[in-house]
Structures are given as C-alpha cells and as structure tokens.
Enzyme design. Structure first.
Site, PDB file in Angstrom:
ATOM      1  N   GLY A   1       7.567 -27.626 -34.795  1.00  0.00           N
ATOM      2  CA  GLY A   1       8.566 -26.729 -34.207  1.00  0.00           C
ATOM      3  C   GLY A   1       9.892 -26.743 -34.952  1.00  0.00           C
ATOM      4  N   ARG A   2      10.447 -27.935 -35.158  1.00  0.00           N
ATOM      5  CA  ARG A   2      11.776 -28.007 -35.792  1.00  0.00           C
ATOM      6  C   ARG A   2      11.719 -27.761 -37.287  1.00  0.00           C
ATOM      7  NH1 ARG A   2       9.889 -32.458 -33.673  1.00  0.00           N
ATOM      8  NH2 ARG A   2       9.546 -34.339 -34.893  1.00  0.00           N
TER       9      ARG A   2
ATOM     10  N   LYS B   1       9.362 -33.710 -18.856  1.00  0.00           N
ATOM     11  CA  LYS B   1       8.648 -32.469 -18.493  1.00  0.00           C
ATOM     12  C   LYS B   1       7.697 -32.742 -17.326  1.00  0.00           C
ATOM     13  CE  LYS B   1       8.007 -30.495 -23.121  1.00  0.00           C
ATOM     14  NZ  LYS B   1       6.978 -30.081 -24.068  1.00  0.00           N
TER      15      LYS B   1
ATOM     16  N   HIS C   1      41.691 -31.070 -35.551  1.00  0.00           N
ATOM     17  CA  HIS C   1      42.672 -31.069 -34.462  1.00  0.00           C
ATOM     18  C   HIS C   1      42.087 -31.670 -33.199  1.00  0.00           C
ATOM     19  CE1 HIS C   1      45.560 -28.628 -36.775  1.00  0.00           C
ATOM     20  NE2 HIS C   1      44.442 -28.272 -37.384  1.00  0.00           N
TER      21      HIS C   1
ATOM     22  N   LYS D   1       5.445 -21.516 -30.100  1.00  0.00           N
ATOM     23  CA  LYS D   1       4.253 -21.983 -30.818  1.00  0.00           C
ATOM     24  C   LYS D   1       3.067 -22.110 -29.857  1.00  0.00           C
ATOM     25  CE  LYS D   1       2.830 -26.029 -33.500  1.00  0.00           C
ATOM     26  NZ  LYS D   1       3.293 -27.229 -34.193  1.00  0.00           N
TER      27      LYS D   1
ATOM     28  N   GLU E   1      15.262 -35.526 -33.274  1.00  0.00           N
ATOM     29  CA  GLU E   1      13.902 -35.438 -32.739  1.00  0.00           C
ATOM     30  C   GLU E   1      12.912 -36.010 -33.767  1.00  0.00           C
ATOM     31  OE1 GLU E   1      12.072 -32.399 -29.597  1.00  0.00           O
ATOM     32  OE2 GLU E   1      12.188 -31.507 -31.583  1.00  0.00           O
TER      33      GLU E   1
ATOM     34  N   GLU F   1      10.240 -23.142 -20.027  1.00  0.00           N
ATOM     35  CA  GLU F   1      11.490 -22.373 -20.111  1.00  0.00           C
ATOM     36  C   GLU F   1      11.244 -20.994 -20.726  1.00  0.00           C
ATOM     37  OE1 GLU F   1      10.963 -25.447 -21.096  1.00  0.00           O
ATOM     38  OE2 GLU F   1      12.756 -26.715 -20.960  1.00  0.00           O
TER      39      GLU F   1
HETATM   40  C1  G6Q Z   1      10.121 -29.220 -32.142  1.00  0.00           C
HETATM   41  C2  G6Q Z   1       9.618 -29.449 -30.809  1.00  0.00           C
HETATM   42  C3  G6Q Z   1      10.190 -28.551 -29.745  1.00  0.00           C
HETATM   43  C4  G6Q Z   1       9.521 -27.186 -29.650  1.00  0.00           C
HETATM   44  C5  G6Q Z   1       9.925 -26.542 -28.335  1.00  0.00           C
HETATM   45  C6  G6Q Z   1       9.356 -25.166 -28.174  1.00  0.00           C
HETATM   46  O1  G6Q Z   1       9.785 -29.820 -33.127  1.00  0.00           O
HETATM   47  O2  G6Q Z   1       8.244 -29.460 -30.835  1.00  0.00           O
HETATM   48  O3  G6Q Z   1      11.566 -28.364 -29.868  1.00  0.00           O
HETATM   49  O4  G6Q Z   1       9.871 -26.403 -30.734  1.00  0.00           O
HETATM   50  O5  G6Q Z   1       9.515 -27.366 -27.274  1.00  0.00           O
HETATM   51  O6  G6Q Z   1       7.964 -25.196 -28.210  1.00  0.00           O
HETATM   52  P1  G6Q Z   1       7.147 -23.868 -28.286  1.00  0.00           P
HETATM   53  O7  G6Q Z   1       7.460 -23.185 -29.562  1.00  0.00           O
HETATM   54  O8  G6Q Z   1       5.702 -24.267 -28.210  1.00  0.00           O
HETATM   55  O9  G6Q Z   1       7.565 -23.022 -27.110  1.00  0.00           O
END
Ligand code: G6Q
Length: 544
Positions: free
Chosen positions: A269-270, A506, A386, A208, A355, A214
């Site tokens: 994001g989620r 971070k 199990h 996003k 989250e 990462e």
């Molecule tokens: C979700 C969070 C988080 C996000 C990641 C990736 O709700 O905001 O999990 O999706 O940190 O972020 P980017 O899509 O910006 O790389």
C-alpha cells in the site's frame, strides 16, 4: 531461518566504539580539520544533490557504516528485491514496486510472468481514460464533462496521491478540481463534496483490497450522494471508477470492471503511488508529466541498485539514520521541506517510514534488543522556524534534520525565493555551528543572559538540493526515501513491507461498533476504562 542480531556483528561493536571516541568532537572541529568537508561529504544522483557533511561522522564512521551495510547483506537484499524474491516473508509476497516504474520493454518476471508488460497494459488504460476525462470527452450521466475528481482511499491509497497532487499542483490542469477523502469521520466526505455539482463529479474508489471499512463506507456514502442528486442508480457507471486488486468486490459494489484499474499483491500500500493508485495524479498532471514522474523514480531505483555504497544516496541516508538511532540515541528525524508544495511530504513520509520500520521483531520472530524505526515528523520551512525549531536548536534532544530545497521557485516573485533558501541554508548552518558563549558575551550581552542566548550547535542535518520541483524530481525524492527505509530494515533484520500492527485496533473496533449501535444496553466485557467510555458515549447519544 535465523537472522543474526545486528548488535553481535563486529561492525556494530566498532561503531559503538567510534561513537564513544567521537563523543567529544563538535561539528566545528570536523569542519576546521577538513576544509574540503562540505565537498567531500556530498553525493548526487537522479537530479538530487545530497550534502551530508553536517553530520557527526568521520571518514572512519562512514567506512564502518558501509561495512555494517555490507555485512548485513544489503547488496544481496537489494538484488533479492529487484529480482522478485518473496522478501515480504510474513505475507509470502515479492516486493516489486520498482517494476511499476521500470522502462517499457524491461523484463521483470515473477512466477513466469513478465510484470512490466502487465504494468504498461494498466498504464496505457489509465492514459486513455485520463485523456478522455481531461479532454472532456468522458461524459457524466447527464452528458456533462467531469470537472471534479474525488479520490476515496486511506493510508497507502490516499497519502501518496494526496501528497503528489499537492507537490505537483503547479503542473496540474487547473480546470480539474481534485479532492481526497480518507477519514471515516463524515466531516471529511461532507466538506469534500459540499460545493460540488454531482453531474460533474467523478469518484475514484482507491482500495487495494476493496474491503477497507473507511473507504467502503465513504464510497457507499458517495454513491448515495450521487444517486440522490442525479436521481438514477445508472449514474454510478459514469461517475465511479475503481483502483483495486479485487475485481470481485469492485463488481459487487456496482462498478463495471471496464472501469477498474488493477494492480497486484506485490505492490505494498505505502509503496503504491506509482501503481494505478496514481490514477488521480495522472488525471491531474496528464500522461506525459506522469511518465516523467515515473522516470524520476526509475533513475533513483537504478542508482540504488548499481551505485557503490559510498556514493549511493539511499544507502548513505539509511545508514546515517542507523547511526543516529542505534549509536547516538536519537529518536526522531525532522523532515523540513523548504517548498510549500511539499507541505504534505512529511505526512506521506510518516507512513512510509513508520509503518515500514516500526517493528519490534526480526524476520525470524525474535524480539529485537535495539532500537528500530525512528519517528518522522516535520512541517515546511520557514513556518516551522517560528514554532518548533526552538527545541531543535536549544532543547535537550538530538534531532537530525532533513532539509529539502530547490534552486528555482515555481512561482518566482521578487526576492521571496532567495529569502526562503537563505533561511534553509542558515538553519542548517546555525544548527551545526551554533553560537558560543564567548561570541554572545562579546556582543555585550549581560552575563545573566549569556547562557540563554548561546547555541550549542553540533546538531546534525542533511541538505537535499535540486534544481526545481518537477514531476521527475518528486519521483526521485520519494524513491530516495523508499530505498533508505529498506536499507535500514535490512540492517535491523526486520520486514519493512508488512504492517500487522494495524490489525488489532481494527478487530476491536469491529467488536465495539455493535455495542455503540445496540438499541438495548449491551453487556460490556472490556476493561473498566473502555466500558465506561462506551457507556458515557451511549448515554450522551441517547440524550439521557
Ligand atoms: C500500507 C497499508 C495501508 C493500506 C490502507 C488501505 O502499506 O497497507 O495503509 O494502504 O489500509 O488499504 P486498501 O488500499 O486495501 O484500502
């Protein structure tokens, strides 16, 4: 703005009294008192049947829970979300993932813009691109069609698509291999690409913000990997596409914005698996099945918005979780899908639930003095039986379970499916009703062993049953949990849509990284534990 502390509501106090009044009641008593309970405490929507009869609730409990939902302003908050109010107050954003799956032609406006038209403009571009890749007419740098798709993303830009790909693999084009790289640990990237031919590999950089450490690190490694193998920087244009809200950074990375699929800041994001973040899902499934998945989300969205609370699946599930979390002292929820395709579903739900509702302050900044988001975890059945089910059956903790199963297998084979489902139904039954000491003794069990073999029962669960796992069913299932999470957040007065808790780590990592890499011994000013860990790591690294 001040948000009422929910514990001061009369409905909350009434629920506390109800919990005390019910404390001696066993699920066996509740079922014995009402032969229709299994039927009465069930509801159905968007192809999902929810049996919630095996919960420690009476008609009074349910009525009180719905009263609490109403008193908390859930009706108004649902409307606020659907109509684009900036309910994500700490980030000043609207929360409109429901616009991502609204039917074509719907009008949802934000700041005078019709979002649904924007959504379909992107969906149509994704469709055109997916068709080209799937038909083989999108050629790589050396003229070959794409056979491998590697999605590079993390968190919300990984977990949804990775889960959906596994869940709907049955419907996917098996000529395309999909891989997901998320971890900054190079092992993730190395293992994902080790057997791939670069000439046939397409990378989707899904981020996003397009600044996530990462993802950008993995994306740069992927670019280098590709250029090394194809021997030409120009290859990047045919082998990289981006999914992002940040066109400037995408262009700076070297991906042409023609090959970028956008989304918007009103998609968290989620909550983004139905945005362009779903590009890998569309590539795997094809356009039609992807839209069918969206229709499942949409059916649950419409149900959540319009159904009376008493028959509203997300509201029922959300309020049951409030009941266990705040009145019966449960700390976790086990998610137990009896479908191997859903094996990544618990991992996906962990982010969605934890989250979102892992918050200790209300929207007005006041610290809560009650529990919020439960811990979600789980594994597919029957495997879990199990391993950890022992603790759920006979341990000391109360763990409400969500069983998820289907009437038809996607891979019918002998009696496998009946066995699978017999186990799911049996586990819910065993948890609820248990096995008394009298029953165990009557079987001739030696007296000293009776207590060991007794099952106390009274352990609650929901059973979610659908006809079969289809793209639409998956959509409805995900939307069910999304809206259940929102329901809980409204009662708790917290913001389910921000995630400030991920920031501090971070920032500190950004400070430590140069200390690990420094060629001369850095001056360390952390605590004695962190200082020592860094020194030990540096010493080992330098081979001293
Ligand atoms: C979700 C969070 C988080 C996000 C990641 C990736 O709700 O905001 O999990 O999706 O940190 O972020 P980017 O899509 O910006 O790389």
């Amino acid at each position: 703005m001040s948000i009422l502390n929910p514990t001061t509501r009369s409905e909350w106090r009434a629920l506390q009294e109800d919990a005390v009044a019910m404390s001696g009641t066993h699920l066996r008593d509740l079922f014995a008192a009402d032969p229709e309970r299994g039927q009465r405490l069930s509801a159905e929507a968007a192809g999902l049947y929810l049996d919630y009869s095996k919960h420690r609730i009476t008609a009074t409990t349910l009525a009180l829970l719905m009263d609490l939902a109403r008193a908390s302003g859930l009706t108004e908050q649902i409307e606020a979300m659907f109509s684009g109010a900036k309910i994500n107050q700490t980030e000043g954003r609207a929360v409109l993932h429901v616009a991502l799956r609204a039917p074509r032609g719907t009008l949802i406006e934000l700041d005078g813009r019709n979002l649904v038209a924007d959504v379909y403009a992107v969906l149509d571009r994704m469709a055109a691109f997916s068709e080209r890749v799937r038909s083989g007419s999108w050629h790589g740098h050396t003229g070959r069609p794409m056979r491998n798709i590697v999605n590079i993303g993390i968190g919300g830009s990984d977990l949804g698509p990775a889960m959906a790909y596994e869940a709907l693999r049955h419907y996917s084009d098996r000529a395309l291999q999909l891989r997901f790289v998320s971890n900054v640990d190079a092992t993730d990237f190395a293992e994902a690409v080790r057997d791939l031919d670069a000439a046939e590999t397409l990378f989707i950089v899904a981020s996003k913000t397009f600044t996530t450490q990462e993802t950008m690190t993995n994306a740069r490694s992927a670019r280098q990997w590709l250029i090394e193998r194809l021997g030409d920087e120009a290859a990047v244009a045919r082998h990289f596409v981006a999914v992002s809200t940040n066109a400037t950074e995408v262009a700076a990375f070297g991906i042409h914005t023609d090959n970028m699929f956008g989304f918007w800041d009103w998609v968290g994001g989620r909550y983004s698996m139905t945005s362009a973040i779903g590009l890998s899902t569309m590539l795997a499934l094809g356009v039609e099945a992807y839209h069918s998945m969206l229709s499942g989300f949409q059916a649950m969205d419409a149900h959540f918005r319009s159904a009376p609370f008493a028959v509203n699946l997300p509201v029922i599930m959300g309020m049951l979780n409030v009941w266990y979390t705040n009145f019966l002292g449960a700390e976790t929820v086990a998610v137990l899908p009896y479908d191997h395709y859903l094996r990544r579903f618990p991992a996906y739900l962990q982010q969605l639930t934890m989250e979102s509702n892992g918050k200790g302050v209300r929207l007005d900044g006041a610290t809560v003095d009650y529990q919020t988001g439960a811990i979600y975890w789980g594994e597919p059945g029957t495997n879990g039986q199990h391993s950890f089910y022992q603790l759920i059956h006979q341990g000391t903790r109360l763990i409400p379970c969500d069983f998820i199963g289907f009437c038809h297998s996607l891979n019918p084979l002998g009696s496998h499916h009946d066995m699978l489902m017999a186990n799911m139904f049996a586990q819910a039954e065993a948890l609820a009703f248990g096995k008394s000491a009298t029953q165990v003794a009557a079987e001739g069990t030696p007296e000293w062993l009776v207590s060991h073999r007794t099952f106390p029962g009274n352990r609650p669960s929901s059973s979610i049953l659908a006809d079969r796992l289809t793209p639409a069913t998956l959509g409805a299932l995900v939307a069910l949990y999304e809206h259940s999470v929102f329901t809980q957040s409204v009662v708790w007065g917290i913001n389910a849509f921000d995630q400030w808790g991920v920031e501090l780590g971070k920032v500190l990592a950004g400070r430590i990284l140069p200390e690990l890499a420094a060629s001369t011994e850095p001056e360390l000013s952390h605590d004695s534990s962190t200082n020592r860990l860094i020194r030990r790591y540096r010493t080992a690294r330098s081979g001293a």
